[in-house]
Design a protein around this motif. Structure first.
Motif, PDB file in Angstrom:
ATOM      1  N   TRP A  56     -27.909 -78.681 -64.100  1.00  0.00           N
ATOM      2  CA  TRP A  56     -28.044 -78.797 -62.648  1.00  0.00           C
ATOM      3  C   TRP A  56     -26.755 -78.320 -61.966  1.00  0.00           C
ATOM      4  O   TRP A  56     -26.793 -77.578 -60.992  1.00  0.00           O
ATOM      5  CB  TRP A  56     -28.346 -80.244 -62.295  1.00  0.00           C
ATOM      6  N   MET A  57     -25.610 -78.760 -62.509  1.00  0.00           N
ATOM      7  CA  MET A  57     -24.340 -78.319 -61.928  1.00  0.00           C
ATOM      8  C   MET A  57     -24.193 -76.815 -62.062  1.00  0.00           C
ATOM      9  O   MET A  57     -23.611 -76.159 -61.202  1.00  0.00           O
ATOM     10  CB  MET A  57     -23.177 -79.021 -62.633  1.00  0.00           C
ATOM     11  N   GLY A  58     -24.747 -76.264 -63.159  1.00  0.00           N
ATOM     12  CA  GLY A  58     -24.647 -74.823 -63.381  1.00  0.00           C
ATOM     13  C   GLY A  58     -25.312 -74.017 -62.285  1.00  0.00           C
ATOM     14  O   GLY A  58     -24.838 -72.944 -61.924  1.00  0.00           O
ATOM     15  N   THR A  59     -26.401 -74.565 -61.714  1.00  0.00           N
ATOM     16  CA  THR A  59     -27.100 -73.808 -60.674  1.00  0.00           C
ATOM     17  C   THR A  59     -26.361 -73.867 -59.333  1.00  0.00           C
ATOM     18  O   THR A  59     -26.836 -73.335 -58.352  1.00  0.00           O
ATOM     19  CB  THR A  59     -28.535 -74.338 -60.490  1.00  0.00           C
ATOM     20  N   PHE A  68     -16.629 -72.415 -67.915  1.00  0.00           N
ATOM     21  CA  PHE A  68     -15.795 -73.588 -68.208  1.00  0.00           C
ATOM     22  C   PHE A  68     -16.667 -74.814 -68.444  1.00  0.00           C
ATOM     23  O   PHE A  68     -16.356 -75.669 -69.270  1.00  0.00           O
ATOM     24  CB  PHE A  68     -14.815 -73.827 -67.056  1.00  0.00           C
ATOM     25  N   LEU A  69     -17.762 -74.873 -67.687  1.00  0.00           N
ATOM     26  CA  LEU A  69     -18.693 -75.987 -67.854  1.00  0.00           C
ATOM     27  C   LEU A  69     -19.394 -75.883 -69.214  1.00  0.00           C
ATOM     28  O   LEU A  69     -19.552 -76.871 -69.928  1.00  0.00           O
ATOM     29  CB  LEU A  69     -19.712 -75.923 -66.711  1.00  0.00           C
ATOM     30  N   ALA A  70     -19.796 -74.646 -69.580  1.00  0.00           N
ATOM     31  CA  ALA A  70     -20.517 -74.436 -70.837  1.00  0.00           C
ATOM     32  C   ALA A  70     -19.640 -74.843 -72.020  1.00  0.00           C
ATOM     33  O   ALA A  70     -20.131 -75.414 -72.993  1.00  0.00           O
ATOM     34  CB  ALA A  70     -20.949 -72.980 -70.968  1.00  0.00           C
ATOM     35  N   GLU A  71     -18.344 -74.566 -71.935  1.00  0.00           N
ATOM     36  CA  GLU A  71     -17.453 -74.958 -73.035  1.00  0.00           C
ATOM     37  C   GLU A  71     -17.388 -76.459 -73.169  1.00  0.00           C
ATOM     38  O   GLU A  71     -17.105 -76.969 -74.237  1.00  0.00           O
ATOM     39  CB  GLU A  71     -16.047 -74.438 -72.768  1.00  0.00           C
ATOM     40  N   ARG A  72     -17.615 -77.169 -72.066  1.00  0.00           N
ATOM     41  CA  ARG A  72     -17.477 -78.623 -72.100  1.00  0.00           C
ATOM     42  C   ARG A  72     -18.816 -79.333 -72.313  1.00  0.00           C
ATOM     43  O   ARG A  72     -18.922 -80.536 -72.075  1.00  0.00           O
ATOM     44  CB  ARG A  72     -16.759 -79.096 -70.845  1.00  0.00           C
ATOM     45  N   ILE A  73     -19.843 -78.582 -72.732  1.00  0.00           N
ATOM     46  CA  ILE A  73     -21.081 -79.233 -73.177  1.00  0.00           C
ATOM     47  C   ILE A  73     -20.749 -80.007 -74.444  1.00  0.00           C
ATOM     48  O   ILE A  73     -21.133 -81.149 -74.616  1.00  0.00           O
ATOM     49  CB  ILE A  73     -22.181 -78.195 -73.447  1.00  0.00           C
ATOM     50  N   CYS A  74     -20.009 -79.371 -75.344  1.00  0.00           N
ATOM     51  CA  CYS A  74     -19.626 -80.037 -76.588  1.00  0.00           C
ATOM     52  C   CYS A  74     -18.215 -79.641 -76.951  1.00  0.00           C
ATOM     53  O   CYS A  74     -17.872 -78.469 -76.919  1.00  0.00           O
ATOM     54  CB  CYS A  74     -20.583 -79.648 -77.701  1.00  0.00           C
ATOM     55  N   GLY A  75     -17.411 -80.625 -77.288  1.00  0.00           N
ATOM     56  CA  GLY A  75     -16.015 -80.338 -77.610  1.00  0.00           C
ATOM     57  C   GLY A  75     -15.842 -79.780 -78.999  1.00  0.00           C
ATOM     58  O   GLY A  75     -14.844 -79.114 -79.290  1.00  0.00           O
ATOM     59  N   ILE A  76     -16.806 -80.034 -79.912  1.00  0.00           N
ATOM     60  CA  ILE A  76     -16.610 -79.607 -81.292  1.00  0.00           C
ATOM     61  C   ILE A  76     -17.086 -78.171 -81.465  1.00  0.00           C
ATOM     62  O   ILE A  76     -16.393 -77.348 -82.041  1.00  0.00           O
ATOM     63  CB  ILE A  76     -17.346 -80.550 -82.266  1.00  0.00           C
ATOM     64  N   CYS A  77     -18.300 -77.863 -80.945  1.00  0.00           N
ATOM     65  CA  CYS A  77     -18.810 -76.501 -81.123  1.00  0.00           C
ATOM     66  C   CYS A  77     -18.823 -75.783 -79.792  1.00  0.00           C
ATOM     67  O   CYS A  77     -19.828 -75.216 -79.389  1.00  0.00           O
ATOM     68  CB  CYS A  77     -20.170 -76.497 -81.796  1.00  0.00           C
ATOM     69  N   ASN A  78     -17.697 -75.815 -79.075  1.00  0.00           N
ATOM     70  CA  ASN A  78     -17.701 -75.270 -77.717  1.00  0.00           C
ATOM     71  C   ASN A  78     -17.907 -73.771 -77.678  1.00  0.00           C
ATOM     72  O   ASN A  78     -18.492 -73.235 -76.755  1.00  0.00           O
ATOM     73  CB  ASN A  78     -16.424 -75.669 -76.978  1.00  0.00           C
ATOM     74  N   ILE A  79     -17.430 -73.044 -78.688  1.00  0.00           N
ATOM     75  CA  ILE A  79     -17.497 -71.589 -78.610  1.00  0.00           C
ATOM     76  C   ILE A  79     -18.936 -71.091 -78.676  1.00  0.00           C
ATOM     77  O   ILE A  79     -19.269 -70.076 -78.076  1.00  0.00           O
ATOM     78  CB  ILE A  79     -16.608 -70.947 -79.688  1.00  0.00           C
ATOM     79  N   CYS A  80     -19.806 -71.831 -79.347  1.00  0.00           N
ATOM     80  CA  CYS A  80     -21.201 -71.400 -79.427  1.00  0.00           C
ATOM     81  C   CYS A  80     -21.842 -71.448 -78.066  1.00  0.00           C
ATOM     82  O   CYS A  80     -22.623 -70.579 -77.715  1.00  0.00           O
ATOM     83  CB  CYS A  80     -21.999 -72.313 -80.334  1.00  0.00           C
ATOM     84  N   HIS A  81     -21.514 -72.497 -77.287  1.00  0.00           N
ATOM     85  CA  HIS A  81     -22.169 -72.622 -75.984  1.00  0.00           C
ATOM     86  C   HIS A  81     -21.689 -71.536 -75.040  1.00  0.00           C
ATOM     87  O   HIS A  81     -22.487 -70.918 -74.347  1.00  0.00           O
ATOM     88  CB  HIS A  81     -21.919 -74.013 -75.406  1.00  0.00           C
TER      89      HIS A  81
END
Lengths: 415, 142
Positions: A56-59, A68-81
């Motif tokens: 929702w924030m992305g829109t 920056f938001l996508a990287e913070r979906i997950c701290g462990i596998c951030n590069i995939c997002h």
């Protein structure tokens, strides 16, 4: 918290709920289990504790801010997002990523896979009650974190991928340090293999525990190492290849490469992940050897890139293999600043369904290691709001203690 | 102000209130051999009832709000609350979300703020030292 129930036949079963704040869980999730004696007879789970409304924030933000938001979906596998999101936007806008940038993305993604799998090995050891092994594996992990910091400037959130390429180049003088890291992990693979695969106590705790058959893996749509350990030959890096993977020689890692059989138990999942650590180190070496020269980003000037993205109308998807399995991002652009829609599907969402067949008829003491064996990541998963009751239950730390006790008993029995 | 001998080891309890895991793995990294906060007796415990310090991460989602309050109430006095990471301190990149009741200091009183997204283990250890001093002050007042 225990709740007593009697079914139609008069058999007594108890329902036990674990979480969301619980020492055996690193992240909030609530598991509800029915038990009869020591046996698990029913499994259910409740999500939504980590729901932050990322999509929702992305829109409401522009694609550069979303990174920056996508990287913070997950701290462990951030590069995939961030990579999947960039791929989706590149796909919608028809942006071509330079070849060198693809290689750097691949190297960064594989460094992350090493860090994630070694981290998981530590968590698994902790759940089994081997805290010294956990400390040992986390010590091994610091090496790759140092290298990630050396390449990208950050230990965890790397911020190296951008739309249309990468932000930082790998210089000639940085290559020896990377090779040192891959050598280090190729060497420590033998040690890790000895600890996890040869140790009789680990073997008897993990062999034939939490079995997920190939059929169940297909039915529950399991992905990543969880599916591969059950004999499903599925790896996005090979099936729908991306970045620099088409130019590399690689195949999905399956447990039968080591043991000659596939049982789909916790032990097989350990083998799969350990093999992938070795594979990642080899992929990084190959990438360094055949990396072409050239540009690293499609458009360096961010205002110019944003202006170009503003005119984009269309849909794009990004699929890739995260350490835990397939990540899928969908973006719809309608010629405005921010995307009209952004949808994320993370691997744990699929793998959690596999918990039900895995935990059924297992002992309570095995719950922690089975739950950990899919490498769950709640912050990736909680994207949908789950409606329903929102009771909050804080429970005892019995589970972890039971698991440690079981290990101790087995160790004594094996003496 | 200096750290005197606290009459016991400092035990910490970790609550994840919707964090992305970045801070959480850095907390564990601070306890494992490279940084090894455990050599000072700092230990991650399994229940808030044994803890002196609460390490809170995440922007506090609606679901976790009352759970965080309950964990806070279960922690015996004197206690110190540390907010770790930018999203716990201010909302960070999740500031406008509809599902967030944070930041942490809106829900429970916070004594030490550690900035960073995620903060480095060194920063977390520095925060724990500050929490330790605060705890000594609270003990002295008792």
């Amino acid at each position: 918290m225990l709740e007593k129930k009697k079914d139609a036949d008069g058999d007594t079963s108890y329902s036990i709920s674990v979480g969301p704040v619980h020492p055996a869980l690193k992240e909030p999730v609530k598991l509800n289990m029915s038990i009869e004696g020591e046996k698990v007879t029913g499994v259910d789970f409740e999500l939504s504790q980590v729901h932050r409304g990322v999509e929702w924030m992305g829109t409401r933000r522009n694609p550069i801010q979303i990174m920056f938001l996508a990287e913070r979906i997950c701290g462990i596998c951030n590069i995939c997002h961030i990579m999947a999101f960039s791929k989706a936007v590149e796909n919608a806008a028809g942006i071509e990523v330079p070849a060198r940038a693809s290689y750097i993305r691949t190297i960064a993604a594989e460094l992350e896979r090493i860090h994630s799998h070694v981290l998981w090995a530590g968590v698994a050891a902790h759940e089994l009650g081997f805290d010294s092994v956990m400390h040992y594996t986390w010590k091994l992990r610091e090496n790759v974190l140092d290298t990630i910091e050396y390449l990208t400037g950050n230990r965890i959130t790397k911020a190296i991928v951008t739309i249309g390429g990468v932000r930082r180049d790998i210089h000639e003088k940085q290559v020896p340090r990377l090779k040192e890291t891959t050598d280090y992990y190729l060497k420590s693979f033998d040690k890790l293999g000895k600890i996890f695969l040869k140790d009789p106590v680990v073997k008897s705790r993990c062999r034939d525990t939490g079995i997920l058959t190939k059929k169940e893996a297909l039915v529950t749509c399991a992905v990543g190492p969880t599916a591969r350990a059950s004999g499903v030959r599925k790896d996005i890096r090979v099936d729908e290849t991306y970045a620099a993977y088409p130019e590399l020689d690689m195949k999905p890692m399956m447990p039968d490469m080591v043991t000659g059989e596939t049982r789909g138990d916790v032990y097989d999942r350990i083998i799969t992940r350990l093999l992938e650590v070795k594979q990642s180190a080899e992929i990084i070496n190959d990438c360094l050897n055949q990396m072409p020269e050239g540009k690293i980003v499609y458009e360096e000037k961010i205002p110019k890139l944003l202006a170009e993205l503003k005119g984009v109308e269309g849909e794009g998807t990004g699929r890739l293999e995260a350490p835990r399995g397939e990540v899928f991002h969908y973006v719809k652009m309608v010629g405005e600043d921010s995307p009209y829609a952004w949808k994320v599907r993370a691997p744990t969402y699929n793998n959690m369904l596999a918990w039900v067949p895995m935990l059924m008829n297992e002992q309570i003491a095995d719950i922690p290691i089975i739950a950990a064996s899919i490498d769950p990541c709640m912050s990736c998963t909680n994207r949908a709001v789950v409606a329903g009751k929102t009771s909050s239950i804080l429970t005892q730390e019995n589970l972890h203690r039971l698991s440690v006790e079981k290990t101790r008993k087995i160790r004594e029995a094996l003496k | 102000m200096s750290i005197k001998d606290l009459n016991r080891s400092l035990w910490v309890f970790h609550v994840n209130t919707g964090s992305c895991n970045g801070c959480d793995i850095e907390i564990v990294a601070a306890l494992t051999p490279r940084y090894d906060a455990e050599r000072f007796g700092v230990k991650l415990v399994g229940t808030p009832r044994h803890a002196d310090v609460l390490l809170v991460t995440g922007p506090v989602t609606k679901d976790m709000k009352d759970k965080l309050k309950r964990v806070y109430d279960q922690t015996p006095d004197p206690k110190v609350v540390m907010s770790i990471g930018n999203c716990g301190n201010s909302g960070g990149c999740f500031y406008e979300s509809y599902n967030i009741d944070g930041p942490i200091d809106k829900v429970v009183p916070v004594d030490v703020y550690v900035a960073g997204c995620p903060p480095r283990p060194e920063a977390i250890i520095d925060g724990v030292v500050k929490a330790w001093k605060k705890l000594e002050d609270l003990e002295a007042k008792k």
